[in-house]
Design an enzyme around this catalytic site. Structure first.
Site, PDB file in Angstrom:
ATOM      1  N   ASP A  15      -5.510  14.360  -0.185  1.00  0.00           N
ATOM      2  CA  ASP A  15      -5.202  13.510   0.965  1.00  0.00           C
ATOM      3  C   ASP A  15      -3.741  13.611   1.385  1.00  0.00           C
ATOM      4  O   ASP A  15      -3.430  13.870   2.551  1.00  0.00           O
ATOM      5  CB  ASP A  15      -5.545  12.051   0.667  1.00  0.00           C
ATOM      6  CG  ASP A  15      -7.042  11.835   0.491  1.00  0.00           C
ATOM      7  OD1 ASP A  15      -7.794  12.824   0.532  1.00  0.00           O
ATOM      8  OD2 ASP A  15      -7.454  10.690   0.308  1.00  0.00           O
ATOM      9  N   ARG A  96       0.982  -1.535  -7.794  1.00  0.00           N
ATOM     10  CA  ARG A  96       1.359  -1.424  -6.383  1.00  0.00           C
ATOM     11  C   ARG A  96       2.677  -2.094  -6.020  1.00  0.00           C
ATOM     12  O   ARG A  96       3.422  -1.553  -5.197  1.00  0.00           O
ATOM     13  CB  ARG A  96       0.226  -1.944  -5.489  1.00  0.00           C
ATOM     14  CG  ARG A  96      -1.084  -1.152  -5.573  1.00  0.00           C
ATOM     15  CD  ARG A  96      -0.878   0.312  -5.755  1.00  0.00           C
ATOM     16  NE  ARG A  96      -2.101   1.110  -5.697  1.00  0.00           N
ATOM     17  CZ  ARG A  96      -2.246   2.276  -6.290  1.00  0.00           C
ATOM     18  NH1 ARG A  96      -1.257   2.776  -7.029  1.00  0.00           N
ATOM     19  NH2 ARG A  96      -3.374   2.950  -6.177  1.00  0.00           N
ATOM     20  N   ASP A 125      -6.043  -1.035  -1.387  1.00  0.00           N
ATOM     21  CA  ASP A 125      -4.654  -0.606  -1.493  1.00  0.00           C
ATOM     22  C   ASP A 125      -3.902  -0.634  -0.173  1.00  0.00           C
ATOM     23  O   ASP A 125      -2.696  -0.868  -0.145  1.00  0.00           O
ATOM     24  CB  ASP A 125      -4.575   0.795  -2.110  1.00  0.00           C
ATOM     25  CG  ASP A 125      -4.659   0.753  -3.624  1.00  0.00           C
ATOM     26  OD1 ASP A 125      -4.411  -0.317  -4.202  1.00  0.00           O
ATOM     27  OD2 ASP A 125      -4.966   1.789  -4.230  1.00  0.00           O
ATOM     28  N   SER A 177     -13.284   9.869  -7.971  1.00  0.00           N
ATOM     29  CA  SER A 177     -11.971   9.445  -7.516  1.00  0.00           C
ATOM     30  C   SER A 177     -11.331   8.647  -8.646  1.00  0.00           C
ATOM     31  O   SER A 177     -11.910   7.661  -9.118  1.00  0.00           O
ATOM     32  CB  SER A 177     -12.096   8.576  -6.255  1.00  0.00           C
ATOM     33  OG  SER A 177     -10.840   8.041  -5.899  1.00  0.00           O
TER      34      SER A 177
END
Length: 406
Positions: A15, A96, A125, A177
């Site tokens: 990505d 995060r 996210d 993933s």
């Protein structure tokens, strides 16, 4: 939107490798790659700077955030006892805040006017990153390519990289993933998209299955001061080293696997498998110590804080006054969480074998089933009469009403 320079949260995966040239094509801007080292492993970080430059980034910054993650997020969150929906130890969401903050700091340092990330429009996210960006640097523009571009599959991204002559090790046959950091690794996709399908052993990458774990238990002693781990088996270890050691021990004994269907912030349910061996051990140890130290009202309040804090972390509200308030309360309670806990690890389970604390409220003199000289059992009668007074009055009223009606 006019953008001159953008700092992209870059991983080197498919990505973000496609996002670099896409940003240059669509915004005619300079792209600075930002890589957060949160303990995802050397394999993922190997050659990441070269990949970023080959993708078209003007520069690439790799920032070591492992110690910040442990000291500023993991250890404080452990004091709250936060667990999302009863099982998830918040591995992805806890990383995060430190990633987003470091990305903003780099953007301000290099004079960027925009931030970008590779989060999809379906996930949590995007909310976590952008909520942090809004709290820390609202003047910076945010570009979320997955909400803008025309690509809709891995193959379309691979075709785009071929067109741009950008090398990649990714393929269209990738099954899962995954997201990894010091605290955990998550797995989604493949057979996990069907909740009726049991995960195969190829899903799990850190831990042994309980069936393959050693046939003899392991015992480890953890020592805490004010709710923070200080020693493992008597050895003083820095937070990053301590968690790494616990991950290794827990993984060997099949500890920390969960398979859950969770409620995402954006409204949909998702199924994921998580491995958090060290975190599972730490949480069990702290809960064992809490049982000695906290009275019932303190423990109930800590549990309330834990529920609220888990939701807050999961929802990406780290940089808020509520986080500060909840954390202050949990930290205040944890001042008495000093002591030692011995844990037994066996075939995927963690149990508290022994515990002790200078602040323990447990008294053998009071709790014993043998003769004692400190507790008058006759006192319990008056306590029970007062404790049940409301029920007694209610029953008396009901009896009077029945008598009147008859």
């Amino acid at each position: 939107m006019s953008v001159k320079k953008v700092v992209l949260a870059y991983s080197g995966g498919l990505d973000t490798s496609a996002i670099v040239p896409w940003l240059k094509d669509n915004y005619n801007c300079e792209v600075v790659a930002f890589v957060a080292n949160v303990g995802q492993g050397d394999d993922e970080l190997a050659g990441v700077e070269e990949k970023a430059i080959a993708s078209g980034a003007s520069s690439c910054y790799v920032v070591d955030l492992r110690d910040q993650l442990m000291r500023e997020v993991v250890y404080p969150t452990l004091k709250t006892g936060a667990v999302y929906e009863g099982q998830y130890l918040l591995g992805t969401s806890m990383a995060r805040p430190v990633i987003a903050r470091a990305q903003v700091e780099l953007a301000l340092k290099v004079g960027a006017d925009a931030l970008s990330h590779g989060c999809t429009g379906k996930g949590n996210d995007q909310v976590r990153f952008e909520s942090a960006f809004a709290a820390l640097a609202p003047q910076l523009k945010v570009i979320a390519p997955w909400r803008e571009w025309e690509f809709s599959s891995r193959q379309s991204l691979l075709d785009y990289l071929v067109e741009k002559k950008i090398p990649t090790t990714s393929s269209a046959t990738k099954i899962y993933s995954r997201d990894a950091n010091l605290w955990h690794i998550s797995h989604e996709g493949g057979e996990l998209e069907d909740p009726w399908c049991e995960p195969s052993e190829q899903v799990w990458t850190w831990t042994k299955s309980p069936e393959q774990a050693p046939d003899h238990p392991a015992y480890i002693e953890l020592s805490f001061v004010a709710g923070e781990l200080q020693r493992i088996n008597g050895q003083v270890l820095a937070p990053v080293d301590a968690l790494s050691l616990l991950n290794d021990i827990g993984a060997e004994h099949g500890v920390g696997r969960i398979d859950i269907v969770e409620n995402r912030l954006v409204g949909m349910k998702s199924r994921g498998c998580y491995e958090t061996p060290g975190g599972t051990i730490l949480l069990a140890a702290l809960q064992g110590l809490e049982a000695l130290v906290y009275d019932r009202t303190a423990l109930n309040y800590r549990e309330e804080i834990g529920l609220k804090f888990a939701q807050l972390v999961y929802d990406g509200r780290w940089f808020t006054p509520l986080k500060d308030a909840l954390l202050a309360a949990a930290t205040s309670l944890a001042q008495d969480l000093t002591g030692d806990v011995v844990l037994k690890l066996y075939k995927g389970r963690v149990t508290v074998a022994k515990r002790r604390s200078v602040n323990s409220l447990y008294s053998e003199a009071f709790a014993t089933f043998e003769d004692d000289e400190v507790y008058n059992q006759q006192d319990a009668a008056g306590f029970i009469r007062l404790y049940s007074l409301a029920s007694r009055i209610r029953a008396m009223h009901a009896a009077d009403k029945t008598a009147q009606e008859s």
